[in-house]
Design an enzyme around this catalytic site. Structure first.
Site, PDB file in Angstrom:
ATOM      1  N   VAL A  61      -3.183  -3.901 -16.222  1.00 35.81           N
ATOM      2  CA  VAL A  61      -1.405  -4.414 -15.932  1.00 35.81           C
ATOM      3  C   VAL A  61      -1.510  -5.595 -15.473  1.00 35.81           C
ATOM      4  O   VAL A  61      -0.701  -6.562 -15.616  1.00 35.81           O
ATOM      5  CB  VAL A  61      -0.429  -3.581 -14.788  1.00 35.81           C
ATOM      6  CG1 VAL A  61      -0.325  -2.620 -15.093  1.00 35.81           C
ATOM      7  CG2 VAL A  61      -1.335  -4.255 -13.232  1.00 35.81           C
ATOM      8  N   ASN A  87       3.667   1.390 -10.712  1.00 34.58           N
ATOM      9  CA  ASN A  87       3.463   2.171  -9.350  1.00 34.58           C
ATOM     10  C   ASN A  87       1.587   1.768  -8.959  1.00 34.58           C
ATOM     11  O   ASN A  87       1.344   2.310  -7.923  1.00 34.58           O
ATOM     12  CB  ASN A  87       3.163   3.595  -9.752  1.00 34.58           C
ATOM     13  CG  ASN A  87       2.074   4.277  -8.863  1.00 34.58           C
ATOM     14  OD1 ASN A  87       2.452   4.932  -7.918  1.00 34.58           O
ATOM     15  ND2 ASN A  87       1.231   4.924 -10.162  1.00 34.58           N
ATOM     16  N   SER A 139       5.920  -0.564  -0.242  1.00 28.65           N
ATOM     17  CA  SER A 139       5.298   0.168   0.935  1.00 28.65           C
ATOM     18  C   SER A 139       5.960  -0.007   2.218  1.00 28.65           C
ATOM     19  O   SER A 139       5.973  -1.506   2.506  1.00 28.65           O
ATOM     20  CB  SER A 139       3.172  -0.549   0.935  1.00 28.65           C
ATOM     21  OG  SER A 139       2.893  -0.013   2.458  1.00 28.65           O
ATOM     22  N   TYR A 152      -2.123  -7.775   0.652  1.00 27.13           N
ATOM     23  CA  TYR A 152      -1.406  -6.256   0.298  1.00 27.13           C
ATOM     24  C   TYR A 152      -0.103  -6.455   1.093  1.00 27.13           C
ATOM     25  O   TYR A 152       1.158  -5.939   0.735  1.00 27.13           O
ATOM     26  CB  TYR A 152      -2.333  -4.435   1.615  1.00 27.13           C
ATOM     27  CG  TYR A 152      -1.548  -3.501   0.655  1.00 27.13           C
ATOM     28  CD1 TYR A 152      -1.705  -2.820  -0.422  1.00 27.13           C
ATOM     29  CD2 TYR A 152      -1.095  -2.375   1.635  1.00 27.13           C
ATOM     30  CE1 TYR A 152      -1.216  -1.504  -0.697  1.00 27.13           C
ATOM     31  CE2 TYR A 152      -0.114  -1.778   1.112  1.00 27.13           C
ATOM     32  CZ  TYR A 152      -0.734  -1.320   0.213  1.00 27.13           C
ATOM     33  OH  TYR A 152       0.297   0.460  -0.877  1.00 27.13           O
ATOM     34  N   ALA A 153      -0.078  -6.975   2.391  1.00 31.41           N
ATOM     35  CA  ALA A 153       1.234  -6.582   3.239  1.00 31.41           C
ATOM     36  C   ALA A 153       2.401  -8.154   2.066  1.00 31.41           C
ATOM     37  O   ALA A 153       3.572  -7.886   1.545  1.00 31.41           O
ATOM     38  CB  ALA A 153       1.077  -7.150   4.466  1.00 31.41           C
ATOM     39  N   ALA A 154       1.202  -9.141   1.999  1.00 28.99           N
ATOM     40  CA  ALA A 154       1.925 -10.365   1.329  1.00 28.99           C
ATOM     41  C   ALA A 154       2.508 -10.250  -0.312  1.00 28.99           C
ATOM     42  O   ALA A 154       3.625  -9.431  -0.329  1.00 28.99           O
ATOM     43  CB  ALA A 154       0.996 -11.450   0.838  1.00 28.99           C
ATOM     44  N   LYS A 156       3.275  -6.158  -1.198  1.00 28.73           N
ATOM     45  CA  LYS A 156       4.275  -5.671  -1.466  1.00 28.73           C
ATOM     46  C   LYS A 156       5.231  -6.120  -0.650  1.00 28.73           C
ATOM     47  O   LYS A 156       6.377  -5.461  -1.028  1.00 28.73           O
ATOM     48  CB  LYS A 156       4.289  -4.380  -0.245  1.00 28.73           C
ATOM     49  CG  LYS A 156       2.249  -3.739  -0.553  1.00 28.73           C
ATOM     50  CD  LYS A 156       3.053  -2.561  -2.574  1.00 28.73           C
ATOM     51  CE  LYS A 156       2.056  -2.202  -2.780  1.00 28.73           C
ATOM     52  NZ  LYS A 156       2.297  -1.441  -4.572  1.00 28.73           N
TER      53      LYS A 156
HETATM   54  P1  NDP Z   1      -4.443   5.719  -6.115  1.00 31.11           P
HETATM   55  O1  NDP Z   1      -5.449   4.680  -5.592  1.00 31.11           O
HETATM   56  O2  NDP Z   1      -4.636   7.609  -6.233  1.00 31.11           O
HETATM   57  O3  NDP Z   1      -3.765   5.438  -7.493  1.00 31.11           O
HETATM   58  C1  NDP Z   1      -3.922   4.208  -7.730  1.00 31.11           C
HETATM   59  C2  NDP Z   1      -3.387   3.201  -9.133  1.00 31.11           C
HETATM   60  O4  NDP Z   1      -3.382   2.843  -9.851  1.00 31.11           O
HETATM   61  C3  NDP Z   1      -3.940   4.380 -10.110  1.00 31.11           C
HETATM   62  O5  NDP Z   1      -3.811   5.332 -11.149  1.00 31.11           O
HETATM   63  C4  NDP Z   1      -5.424   3.228 -10.936  1.00 31.11           C
HETATM   64  O6  NDP Z   1      -5.378   3.610 -12.271  1.00 31.11           O
HETATM   65  C5  NDP Z   1      -4.212   2.604 -10.671  1.00 31.11           C
HETATM   66  N1  NDP Z   1      -4.794   1.204 -11.130  1.00 31.11           N
HETATM   67  C6  NDP Z   1      -5.331   0.663 -10.020  1.00 31.11           C
HETATM   68  N2  NDP Z   1      -5.414  -1.018 -10.663  1.00 31.11           N
HETATM   69  C7  NDP Z   1      -4.705  -0.468 -12.099  1.00 31.11           C
HETATM   70  C8  NDP Z   1      -4.863  -1.590 -12.795  1.00 31.11           C
HETATM   71  N3  NDP Z   1      -4.997  -3.104 -12.770  1.00 31.11           N
HETATM   72  N4  NDP Z   1      -4.283  -1.725 -14.265  1.00 31.11           N
HETATM   73  C9  NDP Z   1      -3.587  -0.247 -14.286  1.00 31.11           C
HETATM   74  N5  NDP Z   1      -3.861   0.807 -13.928  1.00 31.11           N
HETATM   75  C10 NDP Z   1      -3.860  -0.022 -12.181  1.00 31.11           C
HETATM   76  O7  NDP Z   1      -3.296   5.351  -5.243  1.00 31.11           O
HETATM   77  P2  NDP Z   1      -1.866   6.395  -4.850  1.00 31.11           P
HETATM   78  O8  NDP Z   1      -1.416   7.394  -6.036  1.00 31.11           O
HETATM   79  O9  NDP Z   1      -2.122   6.179  -3.832  1.00 31.11           O
HETATM   80  O10 NDP Z   1      -0.773   4.937  -4.906  1.00 31.11           O
HETATM   81  C11 NDP Z   1       0.065   4.672  -5.855  1.00 31.11           C
HETATM   82  C12 NDP Z   1       0.906   3.352  -5.421  1.00 31.11           C
HETATM   83  O11 NDP Z   1       1.495   3.781  -4.336  1.00 31.11           O
HETATM   84  C13 NDP Z   1       0.152   1.745  -4.992  1.00 31.11           C
HETATM   85  O12 NDP Z   1       1.137   1.201  -5.394  1.00 31.11           O
HETATM   86  C14 NDP Z   1       0.263   1.833  -3.865  1.00 31.11           C
HETATM   87  O13 NDP Z   1       0.406   0.814  -2.791  1.00 31.11           O
HETATM   88  C15 NDP Z   1       1.385   2.744  -2.765  1.00 31.11           C
HETATM   89  N6  NDP Z   1       1.383   3.478  -2.126  1.00 31.11           N
HETATM   90  C16 NDP Z   1       0.604   3.937  -1.577  1.00 31.11           C
HETATM   91  C17 NDP Z   1       0.350   5.104  -0.024  1.00 31.11           C
HETATM   92  C18 NDP Z   1      -0.713   6.048   0.006  1.00 31.11           C
HETATM   93  O14 NDP Z   1      -0.368   5.998   1.828  1.00 31.11           O
HETATM   94  N7  NDP Z   1      -1.391   6.431  -0.932  1.00 31.11           N
HETATM   95  C19 NDP Z   1       1.315   4.212   0.750  1.00 31.11           C
HETATM   96  C20 NDP Z   1       2.316   3.013   0.283  1.00 31.11           C
HETATM   97  C21 NDP Z   1       2.522   2.712  -1.025  1.00 31.11           C
HETATM   98  P3  NDP Z   1      -7.277   3.607 -12.697  1.00 31.11           P
HETATM   99  O15 NDP Z   1      -7.718   3.932 -11.786  1.00 31.11           O
HETATM  100  O16 NDP Z   1      -7.921   4.190 -13.581  1.00 31.11           O
HETATM  101  O17 NDP Z   1      -7.478   2.367 -12.274  1.00 31.11           O
END
Ligand code: NDP
Length: 248
Positions: A61, A87, A139, A152-154, A156
């Site tokens: 992204v 996401n 979040s 992260y807070a900034a 989100k």
């Molecule tokens: P995971 O770590 O399980 O998954 C993160 C996802 O983001 C992966 O698919 C990863 O793909 C992708 N990703 C990270 N960096 C990049 C990048 N530069 N370009 C493209 N894809 C990227 O996290 P979650 O599923 O827990 O989190 C998903 C969302 O939910 C996030 O935005 C997180 O901040 C938010 N969230 C999660 C919470 C939780 O408790 N789990 C609570 C609140 C919000 P790859 O590994 O292939 O890069």
């Protein structure tokens, strides 16, 4: 009623965790195609193998040129991108005095600017078609703040502010382009694997429903905001957190 029949959907970070749950939900809900974006090719292949209407695409992204090329290729095949779920996200948690410029830059680049990079290309496609739904994954930390998560807070919190701005901007000239946010609480994915069990137990004890969230909990909220059942909902932030009171 909660169906995505015929819709073209894009989910960033669609190969793992919450994003993968969203992709699976959308595929089951009848989407014409769900583009699952991510960086880890093995995980992309795995999610693609589960449903005939899922396509895994390697795309970071932060890669503006790659995003432009991806959107151009979709426009050749489809009249619209009906749903975008921003996401993808990471954490680099630590107290502020230990937080490096790199910790700050990486989290802001992916968790805030990454959404801007995607929406800048996709929102005009939706506006031209006159319809679309963008869902930004924020979040509860973006609303309440949290120790050790300055970066992260900034990011989100910024996501929620961008959501409200986009809801106004993308609905001009009668376009039915909706923009909403989901603010998950603590949800069982790899992201919280580094949090010690004791802390997770203490967190769960402070949640009204006394448990952490599941991927399905978030993916179900996302399906509602993506489909036409929410056609009169925009500029909102839906907390899916089991009734969490964020203390210190
Ligand atoms: P995971 O770590 O399980 O998954 C993160 C996802 O983001 C992966 O698919 C990863 O793909 C992708 N990703 C990270 N960096 C990049 C990048 N530069 N370009 C493209 N894809 C990227 O996290 P979650 O599923 O827990 O989190 C998903 C969302 O939910 C996030 O935005 C997180 O901040 C938010 N969230 C999660 C919470 C939780 O408790 N789990 C609570 C609140 C919000 P790859 O590994 O292939 O890069």
């Amino acid at each position: 009623m909660f169906n995505l029949n015929g819709k073209v959907c894009v989910v960033t970070g669609g190969n793992k965790g919450i994003g993968r749950g969203i992709v699976e939900n959308f595929a089951k809900a009848g989407a014409k195609v769900v583009y699952a974006l991510g960086r880890d090719e093995a995980a992309l292949k795995e999610v693609e193998s589960l449903f005939p209407n899922v396509k895994g695409i390697k795309l970071d992204v932060t890669d503006v040129a790659g995003i432009k090329a991806f959107v151009a290729s979709i426009k050749e095949e489809h009249a619209n991108i009906d749903v975008l779920v921003n996401n993808a996200g990471i954490t680099r948690d630590t107290l502020i005095q230990r937080m490096t410029d790199d910790d700050w830059n990486q989290v802001l680049d992916i968790n805030l600017k990454g959404l801007f990079n995607m929406s800048r290309e996709i929102a005009p496609v939706m506006m031209k078609a006159g319809v679309g739904s963008i869902i930004n994954i924020s979040s509860v930390v973006g609303i309440d703040g949290n120790i050790g998560q300055t970066n992260y807070a900034a990011a989100k919190g910024g996501v929620i502010a961008m959501t409200k701005s986009w809801a106004k901007e993308f609905a001009r000239k009668g376009a039915q382009v909706r923009v909403n946010c989901i603010a998950p609480g603590f949800t069982q994915t790899d992201m919280i694997k580094t949090v010690p069990d004791k802390i997770l137990e203490a967190i769960a004890a402070k949640i009204m429903l006394q448990k952490l969230g599941t991927i399905e909990d978030i993916a179900n909220g996302c399906l509602y905001l993506a489909c036409d059942a929410s056609q009169y909902v925009t500029a909102q932030t839906l907390r899916i957190d089991g009734g969490m009171i964020f203390g210190i």
